[in-house]
Design a protein around this motif. Structure first.
Motif, PDB file in Angstrom:
ATOM      1  N   SER A  56     -61.321  21.545  34.262  1.00  0.00           N
ATOM      2  CA  SER A  56     -61.528  20.121  33.952  1.00  0.00           C
ATOM      3  C   SER A  56     -61.309  19.254  35.190  1.00  0.00           C
ATOM      4  CB  SER A  56     -60.589  19.683  32.828  1.00  0.00           C
ATOM      5  OG  SER A  56     -59.250  19.618  33.261  1.00  0.00           O
ATOM      6  N   LYS A  59     -64.566  19.218  37.063  1.00  0.00           N
ATOM      7  CA  LYS A  59     -65.555  18.354  36.403  1.00  0.00           C
ATOM      8  C   LYS A  59     -65.204  16.880  36.600  1.00  0.00           C
ATOM      9  CE  LYS A  59     -66.660  21.825  32.912  1.00  0.00           C
ATOM     10  NZ  LYS A  59     -65.608  22.799  33.233  1.00  0.00           N
ATOM     11  N   THR A  60     -63.906  16.568  36.608  1.00  0.00           N
ATOM     12  CA  THR A  60     -63.488  15.186  36.862  1.00  0.00           C
ATOM     13  C   THR A  60     -63.893  14.739  38.255  1.00  0.00           C
ATOM     14  OG1 THR A  60     -61.582  15.445  35.386  1.00  0.00           O
ATOM     15  CG2 THR A  60     -61.505  13.628  36.958  1.00  0.00           C
ATOM     16  N   PHE A  63     -67.739  14.329  38.441  1.00  0.00           N
ATOM     17  CA  PHE A  63     -68.146  13.082  37.801  1.00  0.00           C
ATOM     18  C   PHE A  63     -67.788  11.883  38.668  1.00  0.00           C
ATOM     19  CE2 PHE A  63     -66.972   9.418  35.218  1.00  0.00           C
ATOM     20  CZ  PHE A  63     -68.120   9.207  34.470  1.00  0.00           C
ATOM     21  N   SER A  64     -66.556  11.825  39.152  1.00  0.00           N
ATOM     22  CA  SER A  64     -66.070  10.654  39.885  1.00  0.00           C
ATOM     23  C   SER A  64     -66.766  10.496  41.225  1.00  0.00           C
ATOM     24  CB  SER A  64     -64.552  10.756  40.091  1.00  0.00           C
ATOM     25  OG  SER A  64     -63.880  10.850  38.865  1.00  0.00           O
ATOM     26  N   MET A 145     -73.816  16.645  32.227  1.00  0.00           N
ATOM     27  CA  MET A 145     -72.959  15.918  33.161  1.00  0.00           C
ATOM     28  C   MET A 145     -73.733  14.832  33.892  1.00  0.00           C
ATOM     29  SD  MET A 145     -70.076  15.250  34.574  1.00  0.00           S
ATOM     30  CE  MET A 145     -68.925  16.587  34.245  1.00  0.00           C
ATOM     31  N   ILE A 214     -62.010   8.228  37.537  1.00  0.00           N
ATOM     32  CA  ILE A 214     -61.125   9.362  37.261  1.00  0.00           C
ATOM     33  C   ILE A 214     -60.523   9.232  35.859  1.00  0.00           C
ATOM     34  CG2 ILE A 214     -58.894  10.393  37.897  1.00  0.00           C
ATOM     35  CD1 ILE A 214     -59.655   9.814  40.817  1.00  0.00           C
ATOM     36  N   THR A 232     -68.834  18.868  30.181  1.00  0.00           N
ATOM     37  CA  THR A 232     -68.422  17.501  30.518  1.00  0.00           C
ATOM     38  C   THR A 232     -66.959  17.246  30.146  1.00  0.00           C
ATOM     39  OG1 THR A 232     -69.208  16.651  28.384  1.00  0.00           O
ATOM     40  CG2 THR A 232     -70.763  16.609  30.220  1.00  0.00           C
ATOM     41  N   THR A 234     -63.738  16.541  31.116  1.00  0.00           N
ATOM     42  CA  THR A 234     -62.906  16.090  32.222  1.00  0.00           C
ATOM     43  C   THR A 234     -61.432  16.223  31.851  1.00  0.00           C
ATOM     44  OG1 THR A 234     -63.004  13.808  31.397  1.00  0.00           O
ATOM     45  CG2 THR A 234     -64.677  14.477  33.016  1.00  0.00           C
ATOM     46  N   THR A 235     -60.569  15.885  32.791  1.00  0.00           N
ATOM     47  CA  THR A 235     -59.130  16.029  32.567  1.00  0.00           C
ATOM     48  C   THR A 235     -58.649  15.171  31.407  1.00  0.00           C
ATOM     49  OG1 THR A 235     -58.800  16.489  34.918  1.00  0.00           O
ATOM     50  CG2 THR A 235     -56.869  15.841  33.653  1.00  0.00           C
ATOM     51  N   THR A 260     -54.211  13.724  36.659  1.00  0.00           N
ATOM     52  CA  THR A 260     -54.870  12.423  36.817  1.00  0.00           C
ATOM     53  C   THR A 260     -54.154  11.552  37.829  1.00  0.00           C
ATOM     54  OG1 THR A 260     -55.552  12.566  34.492  1.00  0.00           O
ATOM     55  CG2 THR A 260     -55.721  10.415  35.579  1.00  0.00           C
TER      56      THR A 260
END
Length: 281
Positions: A56, A59-60, A63-64, A145, A214, A232, A234-235, A260
Motif C-alpha cells: 500500500s 501505491k500511495t 498515486f501521490s 489507478m 498522501i 488502488t 493506498t495506506t 503516512t
C-alpha cells in the motif's frame, strides 16, 4: 498576541490527538473481541512483516507522485496561458475553480459515472473517435489507478493554478523587460527568468499537494474502495480496512502514524533542504 488563542487551541488538539494515537498504537484493541491489553511495540513489529501494508505504501507513492507532478505541469501551463488579457478572462478563471470547490465525494461519484463501462461518457467519446469502447476503467487492474489519478488531477489542478497564477501576477517587471531588451525568446525568458522567480511558489504548491495527496481517502473509497485486486489500496485505505472492517483499531493507528506521517515528514524534509539550499545559494 492576537494569534495566541488560535495557536493554543490548535496545538492542544494536535497534541491530544497525537498522544491518543500513540496510546492506541501501544495497545491491542479489537472492537469485536472487546480485547484491550498493553502490547508495547508488537504492533510496530507486525507492521514490518506485513507485505500488504508495504504494498500500500508503493501505491500511495505512485498515486501521490504522479498526481502531484501532473497537477504542477498542467497548473503551470494553464497559469501561463491565462497570464494575459483577453475578453472574459475573469469569468473563465472563476469557472476554473469549480472542481476545487466540490467535495471529493461528489467528485468521485461524478467520475464513477463517467467511467461506467456501459453508459459512461468517456467510453462514448472513445467509441466516437474510433478507439473502441466498453473499457472497464475502475474494474481493470491496469487502468484503475490511473483512472483515480485522473479524477484527482481534474479536481486539484485548479488549486495549483491558483497559486501559480498569483505568483505570475506578482512577478517583478524589471527582469522581464531586461530579457526582452536583450532579445530573449519567449522560451528563453520563461526558462531563465520566469521559472527561477517562480521556484518558491512551485515548491509550496508541490509540498501542499504532495502532503494532501498522501492523505487521500474519500475519492478512492467512493470510486474503487481499494480494488480491483488491491490495485488502488493506498495506506489510508488499508488503515480504514483494518480499523473499520477488521475492527483492529490499534493496528490501523500504527499504519497511519508509522507510514503516512513518515512519508509526510520525508517530503517536508526534502522541501526544507531545497529551500535552505536555495537561500544559501
Amino acid at each position: 498576541m492576537w494569534l495566541s488563542p488560535a495557536i493554543v487551541i490548535l496545538s492542544a488538539f494536535s497534541v491530544i490527538v497525537l498522544g491518543y494515537s500513540i496510546y492506541l498504537s501501544l495497545q491491542n484493541i479489537n472492537l469485536v473481541k472487546q480485547a484491550h491489553a498493553f502490547v508495547g511495540l508488537s504492533n510496530f513489529a507486525d507492521l514490518l512483516h506485513d507485505g500488504r501494508a508495504w504494498s500500500s505504501v508503493g501505491k500511495t507513492l505512485k498515486f501521490s507522485v504522479i498526481a502531484t507532478f501532473v497537477e504542477l505541469i498542467l497548473g503551470l501551463a494553464i497559469a501561463l496561458y491565462f497570464n494575459r488579457e483577453f475578453r472574459g478572462r475573469r469569468i473563465v478563471r472563476t469557472l476554473m475553480l469549480i472542481p476545487m470547490i466540490m467535495t471529493p465525494v461528489v467528485s468521485g461519484l461524478i467520475w464513477r459515472i463517467f467511467y461506467d463501462p456501459n453508459a459512461g461518457i468517456i467510453n462514448y467519446f472513445l467509441s466516437v473517435i474510433g478507439l473502441g469502447n466498453k473499457y472497464d476503467w475502475l474494474g481493470n487492474v491496469d487502468l484503475a489507478m490511473f483512472a483515480v489519478i485522473l479524477s484527482d488531477v481534474w479536481q486539484w489542478t485548479p488549486f495549483v493554478f491558483l497559486i501559480l497564477a498569483s505568483s505570475l501576477d506578482a512577478l517583478p517587471g524589471e527582469p522581464l523587460e531586461a530579457a526582452k531588451v536583450d532579445g530573449a525568446t519567449r522560451l528563453q525568458t520563461f526558462w531563465h527568468v520566469v521559472l527561477p522567480l517562480m521556484k518558491p511558489s512551485l515548491l509550496i504548491a508541490f509540498l501542499l499537494r504532495m502532503m494532501d495527496s498522501i492523505k487521500t481517502f474519500d475519492i478512492i473509497y467512493v470510486m474503487t474502495r481499494g480494488g480491483p485486486s488491491l490495485s488502488t489500496e493506498t495506506t489510508n485505505m488499508y488503515a480504514y480496512i483494518q480499523g473499520f472492517n477488521n475492527f483492529n483499531i490499534s493496528y490501523a493507528t500504527v499504519i497511519n502514524i508509522s507510514i503516512t506521517i513518515a512519508i509526510t515528514f520525508i517530503f517536508t524534509f526534502i522541501y526544507k533542504k531545497m529551500t535552505s539550499t536555495r537561500a544559501n545559494g
